[in-house]
Motif scaffolding. Structure first.
Motif, PDB file in Angstrom:
ATOM      1  N   PRO A  61       0.826  -1.209   0.000  1.00 43.82           N
ATOM      2  CA  PRO A  61       0.000   0.000   0.000  1.00 43.82           C
ATOM      3  C   PRO A  61       0.865   1.266   0.000  1.00 43.82           C
ATOM      4  O   PRO A  61       1.880   1.322   0.688  1.00 43.82           O
ATOM      5  CB  PRO A  61      -0.795  -0.113   1.308  1.00 43.82           C
ATOM      6  N   VAL A  62       0.462   2.245  -0.787  1.00 39.63           N
ATOM      7  CA  VAL A  62       1.211   3.496  -0.842  1.00 39.63           C
ATOM      8  C   VAL A  62       0.707   4.426   0.264  1.00 39.63           C
ATOM      9  O   VAL A  62      -0.402   4.251   0.768  1.00 39.63           O
ATOM     10  CB  VAL A  62       1.069   4.185  -2.214  1.00 39.63           C
ATOM     11  N   VAL A  63       1.520   5.387   0.652  1.00 39.76           N
ATOM     12  CA  VAL A  63       1.033   6.377   1.609  1.00 39.76           C
ATOM     13  C   VAL A  63       0.553   7.627   0.884  1.00 39.76           C
ATOM     14  O   VAL A  63      -0.643   7.843   0.747  1.00 39.76           O
ATOM     15  CB  VAL A  63       2.023   6.672   2.764  1.00 39.76           C
ATOM     16  N   GLY A  64       1.478   8.438   0.374  1.00 38.77           N
ATOM     17  CA  GLY A  64       1.019   9.620  -0.360  1.00 38.77           C
ATOM     18  C   GLY A  64       0.478   9.204  -1.717  1.00 38.77           C
ATOM     19  O   GLY A  64       0.731   8.111  -2.179  1.00 38.77           O
ATOM     20  N   GLY A  65      -0.300  10.064  -2.345  1.00 32.31           N
ATOM     21  CA  GLY A  65      -0.738   9.826  -3.712  1.00 32.31           C
ATOM     22  C   GLY A  65      -1.655   8.631  -3.863  1.00 32.31           C
ATOM     23  O   GLY A  65      -2.146   8.084  -2.880  1.00 32.31           O
ATOM     24  N   GLU A  66      -1.913   8.240  -5.113  1.00 38.97           N
ATOM     25  CA  GLU A  66      -2.757   7.063  -5.319  1.00 38.97           C
ATOM     26  C   GLU A  66      -2.445   6.368  -6.628  1.00 38.97           C
ATOM     27  O   GLU A  66      -1.928   6.965  -7.566  1.00 38.97           O
ATOM     28  CB  GLU A  66      -4.243   7.422  -5.238  1.00 38.97           C
ATOM     29  N   VAL A  67      -2.770   5.070  -6.637  1.00 41.82           N
ATOM     30  CA  VAL A  67      -2.648   4.254  -7.839  1.00 41.82           C
ATOM     31  C   VAL A  67      -4.070   3.943  -8.294  1.00 41.82           C
ATOM     32  O   VAL A  67      -4.917   3.583  -7.483  1.00 41.82           O
ATOM     33  CB  VAL A  67      -1.898   2.933  -7.550  1.00 41.82           C
ATOM     34  N   ARG A  68      -4.321   4.125  -9.586  1.00 39.38           N
ATOM     35  CA  ARG A  68      -5.639   3.797 -10.133  1.00 39.38           C
ATOM     36  C   ARG A  68      -5.517   2.745 -11.215  1.00 39.38           C
ATOM     37  O   ARG A  68      -4.623   2.827 -12.056  1.00 39.38           O
ATOM     38  CB  ARG A  68      -6.279   5.036 -10.780  1.00 39.38           C
ATOM     39  N   PHE A  69      -6.453   1.797 -11.195  1.00 44.70           N
ATOM     40  CA  PHE A  69      -6.569   0.814 -12.273  1.00 44.70           C
ATOM     41  C   PHE A  69      -7.918   1.046 -12.939  1.00 44.70           C
ATOM     42  O   PHE A  69      -8.956   1.039 -12.266  1.00 44.70           O
ATOM     43  CB  PHE A  69      -6.484  -0.612 -11.735  1.00 44.70           C
ATOM     44  N   GLU A  70      -7.903   1.290 -14.234  1.00 40.04           N
ATOM     45  CA  GLU A  70      -9.122   1.620 -14.984  1.00 40.04           C
ATOM     46  C   GLU A  70      -9.936   2.682 -14.252  1.00 40.04           C
ATOM     47  O   GLU A  70     -11.161   2.605 -14.142  1.00 40.04           O
ATOM     48  CB  GLU A  70      -9.939   0.351 -15.271  1.00 40.04           C
ATOM     49  N   GLY A  71      -9.216   3.656 -13.721  1.00 35.56           N
ATOM     50  CA  GLY A  71      -9.857   4.794 -13.087  1.00 35.56           C
ATOM     51  C   GLY A  71     -10.188   4.626 -11.616  1.00 35.56           C
ATOM     52  O   GLY A  71     -10.515   5.581 -10.928  1.00 35.56           O
ATOM     53  N   GLN A  72     -10.108   3.397 -11.120  1.00 30.64           N
ATOM     54  CA  GLN A  72     -10.488   3.116  -9.727  1.00 30.64           C
ATOM     55  C   GLN A  72      -9.265   3.137  -8.807  1.00 30.64           C
ATOM     56  O   GLN A  72      -8.317   2.383  -9.024  1.00 30.64           O
ATOM     57  CB  GLN A  72     -11.120   1.727  -9.673  1.00 30.64           C
ATOM     58  N   PRO A  73      -9.282   3.970  -7.782  1.00 27.96           N
ATOM     59  CA  PRO A  73      -8.147   3.982  -6.853  1.00 27.96           C
ATOM     60  C   PRO A  73      -8.036   2.636  -6.120  1.00 27.96           C
ATOM     61  O   PRO A  73      -9.029   2.149  -5.576  1.00 27.96           O
ATOM     62  CB  PRO A  73      -8.506   5.101  -5.857  1.00 27.96           C
ATOM     63  N   LEU A  74      -6.838   2.044  -6.125  1.00 31.20           N
ATOM     64  CA  LEU A  74      -6.654   0.735  -5.475  1.00 31.20           C
ATOM     65  C   LEU A  74      -6.969   0.816  -3.987  1.00 31.20           C
ATOM     66  O   LEU A  74      -7.440  -0.148  -3.387  1.00 31.20           O
ATOM     67  CB  LEU A  74      -5.214   0.224  -5.663  1.00 31.20           C
ATOM     68  N   GLY A  75      -6.730   1.999  -3.398  1.00 27.58           N
ATOM     69  CA  GLY A  75      -6.967   2.182  -1.968  1.00 27.58           C
ATOM     70  C   GLY A  75      -8.430   2.067  -1.568  1.00 27.58           C
ATOM     71  O   GLY A  75      -8.744   1.892  -0.392  1.00 27.58           O
ATOM     72  N   THR A  76      -9.327   2.136  -2.554  1.00 23.07           N
ATOM     73  CA  THR A  76     -10.756   2.029  -2.226  1.00 23.07           C
ATOM     74  C   THR A  76     -11.245   0.583  -2.292  1.00 23.07           C
ATOM     75  O   THR A  76     -12.401   0.300  -1.981  1.00 23.07           O
ATOM     76  CB  THR A  76     -11.625   2.872  -3.191  1.00 23.07           C
ATOM     77  N   LEU A  77     -10.364  -0.336  -2.726  1.00 19.26           N
ATOM     78  CA  LEU A  77     -10.780  -1.735  -2.838  1.00 19.26           C
ATOM     79  C   LEU A  77     -10.543  -2.473  -1.534  1.00 19.26           C
ATOM     80  O   LEU A  77      -9.559  -2.221  -0.834  1.00 19.26           O
ATOM     81  CB  LEU A  77      -9.979  -2.431  -3.942  1.00 19.26           C
ATOM     82  N   GLY A  78     -11.426  -3.385  -1.212  1.00 18.69           N
ATOM     83  CA  GLY A  78     -11.217  -4.256  -0.055  1.00 18.69           C
ATOM     84  C   GLY A  78     -10.178  -5.319  -0.394  1.00 18.69           C
ATOM     85  O   GLY A  78      -9.795  -5.475  -1.557  1.00 18.69           O
ATOM     86  N   ASP A  79      -9.726  -6.030   0.626  1.00 20.27           N
ATOM     87  CA  ASP A  79      -8.686  -7.043   0.423  1.00 20.27           C
ATOM     88  C   ASP A  79      -9.094  -8.089  -0.614  1.00 20.27           C
ATOM     89  O   ASP A  79      -8.282  -8.482  -1.452  1.00 20.27           O
ATOM     90  CB  ASP A  79      -8.371  -7.764   1.748  1.00 20.27           C
ATOM     91  N   ASP A  80     -10.341  -8.542  -0.552  1.00 14.03           N
ATOM     92  CA  ASP A  80     -10.784  -9.577  -1.493  1.00 14.03           C
ATOM     93  C   ASP A  80     -10.836  -9.046  -2.917  1.00 14.03           C
ATOM     94  O   ASP A  80     -10.455  -9.728  -3.863  1.00 14.03           O
ATOM     95  CB  ASP A  80     -12.173 -10.107  -1.101  1.00 14.03           C
ATOM     96  N   GLU A  81     -11.330  -7.810  -3.054  1.00 14.87           N
ATOM     97  CA  GLU A  81     -11.396  -7.201  -4.392  1.00 14.87           C
ATOM     98  C   GLU A  81     -10.002  -7.015  -4.969  1.00 14.87           C
ATOM     99  O   GLU A  81      -9.759  -7.260  -6.158  1.00 14.87           O
ATOM    100  CB  GLU A  81     -12.077  -5.832  -4.307  1.00 14.87           C
ATOM    101  N   LEU A  82      -9.083  -6.570  -4.112  1.00 10.95           N
ATOM    102  CA  LEU A  82      -7.716  -6.344  -4.560  1.00 10.95           C
ATOM    103  C   LEU A  82      -7.059  -7.669  -4.959  1.00 10.95           C
ATOM    104  O   LEU A  82      -6.379  -7.752  -5.989  1.00 10.95           O
ATOM    105  CB  LEU A  82      -6.926  -5.654  -3.443  1.00 10.95           C
ATOM    106  N   SER A  83      -7.292  -8.717  -4.173  1.00  4.90           N
ATOM    107  CA  SER A  83      -6.741 -10.032  -4.514  1.00  4.90           C
ATOM    108  C   SER A  83      -7.292 -10.519  -5.843  1.00  4.90           C
ATOM    109  O   SER A  83      -6.556 -11.056  -6.674  1.00  4.90           O
ATOM    110  CB  SER A  83      -7.088 -11.077  -3.453  1.00  4.90           C
ATOM    111  N   ALA A  84      -8.591 -10.338  -6.038  1.00  2.00           N
ATOM    112  CA  ALA A  84      -9.218 -10.791  -7.279  1.00  2.00           C
ATOM    113  C   ALA A  84      -8.673 -10.006  -8.469  1.00  2.00           C
ATOM    114  O   ALA A  84      -8.425 -10.565  -9.540  1.00  2.00           O
ATOM    115  CB  ALA A  84     -10.732 -10.638  -7.186  1.00  2.00           C
TER     116      ALA A  84
END
Ligand code: ADP
Ligand code: MG
Length: 231
Positions: A61-84
């Motif tokens: 997990p990053v601290v500052g800033g954000e990573v987005r996949f297809e527009g969705q910030p990874l930080g908004t995904l739950g553990d299961d969603e991120l694993s999937a």
């Protein structure tokens, strides 16, 4: 086959930071990848390249800033969603291979398809096809301990590509390969990018590999910089 002519952004990072305790390994890195784009990242050992890949792939997990996949910030995904997401849409070639020793070469290569629920025969057939393109057809039934380091690395490449992911992260995927096998592996990444629209992030110290990328970055002391195009 579906054509991928759009250049929509699949992955982006803005001003991301990663710390290991007090150590600031990634410093405000920004990068963007579109469909079918191949990006190379070069830089000295310890400059933060692997750490950056882990951030982009949502492994760390990053601290500052954000990573987005297809527009969705990874930080908004739950553990299961991120694993999937990592399982189904990303392919990852780790710097040190990391095949499962108790599985055969073809079972290792088929793993992403099996994890996605595909039946064994179909998954093994798809794995066999990718292994064949990488010159590994004969080794299908061996265990990782029964093939060379370079062959292990190519099996890891096969595993990263077998499920035709949207993004492939490859950490020095040609690091322990001779020039012929390095060229074969690079060709597989490039053809996947060109034919399937896969975006590829390639960490490499090989200038010949970097030269084939669409965009080149260098990493130095945690700082990522885009190289000026040599027009
Ligand atoms: N798990 C970790 N814990 C603490 N420090 C780490 C860890 N992994 C990497 N580092 C440190 O972070 C910096 C960047 O490492 P890394 O991302 O592996 O660089 P590269 O892949 O460019 O060689 C280095 O100083 C390294 O020692
Ligand atoms: Mg590294």
């Amino acid at each position: 086959m579906e054509a991928h002519i759009s250049t929509s952004e699949v992955l982006s990072a803005r001003g991301i930071d990663l710390f290991y305790g007090q150590s600031h390994a990634v410093r405000g890195a920004s990068i963007a990848l579109s469909q079918g784009e191949v990006v190379a990242i070069s830089g000295q050992s310890g400059s933060g390249k692997s750490s950056l890949l882990y951030c982009l792939a949502g492994v760390l997990p990053v601290v500052g800033g954000e990573v987005r996949f297809e527009g969705q910030p990874l930080g908004t995904l739950g553990d299961d969603e991120l694993s999937a997401l990592r399982r189904d849409r990303f392919g990852f070639v780790f710097q040190h291979g990391e095949l499962l020793p108790e599985l055969t070469v073809e079972e290792n290569a088929a793993l992403p398809l099996r994890l996605a629920g595909q039946r064994k025969a179909k998954a093994l057939a798809a794995a066999g096809e990718v292994l064949g393109r990488l010159g590994l057809a004969e080794l299908r039934e061996r265990r990782p301990s029964q093939v060379s380091g370079g062959q292990n690395q190519r099996v890891a490449v096969a595993r990263a590509l077998v499920h035709r992911p949207t993004v492939v992260f490859a950490d020095e995927p040609t690091g322990s390969l001779d020039s012929t096998n390095a060229a074969t592996v690079l060709q597989e990444f490039l053809s996947l990018a060109r034919s399937q629209g896969t975006a590829v992030v390639l960490v490499t110290h090989d200038p010949n590999v970097a030269a084939r990328a669409d965009i080149r970055y260098t990493m130095s002391d945690g700082v990522l910089a885009r190289e000026q195009d040599m027009a």
